[in-house]
Enzyme design. Sequence first.
Site, PDB file in Angstrom:
ATOM      1  CD  GLU A 184      14.141   1.338   1.303  1.00 39.23           C
ATOM      2  OE1 GLU A 184      14.167   1.154   0.075  1.00 39.23           O
ATOM      3  OE2 GLU A 184      13.321   0.771   2.056  1.00 39.23           O
ATOM      4  CG  HIS A 198      14.849   4.371  -3.689  1.00 38.18           C
ATOM      5  ND1 HIS A 198      13.674   4.116  -4.360  1.00 38.18           N
ATOM      6  CD2 HIS A 198      14.838   3.568  -2.592  1.00 38.18           C
ATOM      7  CE1 HIS A 198      12.968   3.201  -3.693  1.00 38.18           C
ATOM      8  NE2 HIS A 198      13.661   2.854  -2.622  1.00 38.18           N
ATOM      9  CG  HIS A 244      14.868  -2.294  -3.592  1.00 39.68           C
ATOM     10  ND1 HIS A 244      15.320  -1.279  -4.408  1.00 39.68           N
ATOM     11  CD2 HIS A 244      14.209  -1.689  -2.579  1.00 39.68           C
ATOM     12  CE1 HIS A 244      14.951  -0.123  -3.920  1.00 39.68           C
ATOM     13  NE2 HIS A 244      14.281  -0.339  -2.802  1.00 39.68           N
ATOM     14  CG  ASP A 247      11.242  -3.814  -0.222  1.00 43.04           C
ATOM     15  OD1 ASP A 247      11.247  -3.151   0.835  1.00 43.04           O
ATOM     16  OD2 ASP A 247      11.102  -3.298  -1.342  1.00 43.04           O
TER      17      ASP A 247
END
EC number: 3.5.1.25
Length: 399
Positions: free
Chosen positions: A136, A202, A223, A285
């Site tokens: 990530e 992100h 997410h 997560d």
Amino acid sequence: MWIITNANIITPYRVIADGTVWIAEGKIVHISEGYLAKEAVEEGWSGAQWMDAEGLYLAPGFIDIHVHGGGGADFMDNSVSAFLTVAETHLRHGTTAMLPTTLTSESEELLELFSVYEVAREQNVEGSRFLGLHLEGPYFAMNQRGAQDPKYIRNPDPKEYMPILERYHHLISRWSAAPELPGALDFGRAVRSHGILLALAHTDAVYEEILPAVEVGYRLATHFYSGMSGMKRIHAHRYAGVIESCFLLDQIDVEIIADGVHLPEPFLRLIHKVKGADKMILITDAMRAAGMPEGKSVLGSLRNGTEVIVEEGVAKLTDRSSFAGSVATADCLVRTMVNKGGVSLVEAVQMMTINPARLLGLDHKIGAIATGMEADIVLFDDDVVIHHSFVAGELRYSK
């Protein structure tokens, strides 16, 4: 060999009441309705271990493709014991397979983690199985960083990622990045050339930047709703952000932290209404505080991680400006989707099993109760409390 009887078996299509599952050499070899004791003896199964499920649900083991830690440990601790602790913690909550997930970090720390992971994978005989690493970052949009440490965030650099892919591609199952960054499309092509799942994360992209990303191979929204743009105005004109783009594009699956906190009930229902059960993946997560009492904790490694506070069922930055990862477990996700998301138990299990298996290209091996599949199995009650977890036909946890 195992014969599990008197179970409510959750298949990808229905629930088989009073069912029996036969397991041999780590695989499901037969599924039937009823007890079939006589047939078992006739087929040479008299030496099998028997389990009366007493009406529990029997489902595929949960697959968590985005998890950072649990039980007081984090994968970024870069120790074998941390890897094993996380795997054993989440097995107790029904996760039989997972992608250990990194955070943004220095390249040296990531390279060290690869070596630790290889050792941990060999020693992991009591917890959830490891299916490969999920990287990530560190290629993120700075203003969508969330709890990611800004000092490690950077643009994709082939001098950094190409050696990693060439040397460690066999250890990596997924890589998440912001697709609008300079060099992110070339990065995506390189990742996909090694058969690695490519996810957007992100990110502050707009629809016009998401389209070429999809063409390159970005297939999953990390997410969903967290760390991504919604509709924005640029010079007075409205542009669709990542959220609207993911709703619109069928090529993109969405993973959600279905803890009821990151995404309250209306969001869970909206996502299901628009994307449908087939395009949703449940993820924890989870950070190190999963399975631990609330209070102070650390996001990332103990060495140089970020101090956080766990309260109200979620981890937050100490200034309460952002969530800092969840403390959810897989059983919580399934329970929340049924109780708040308004989906059926079969659909909720699908989102935690066959859907992630499909994304990883493993749906021919794991993720469903079917003949020939590997026997990753969980048994739980009406409240989705885990009673037993099997990994490859081996009973590794009992309540």
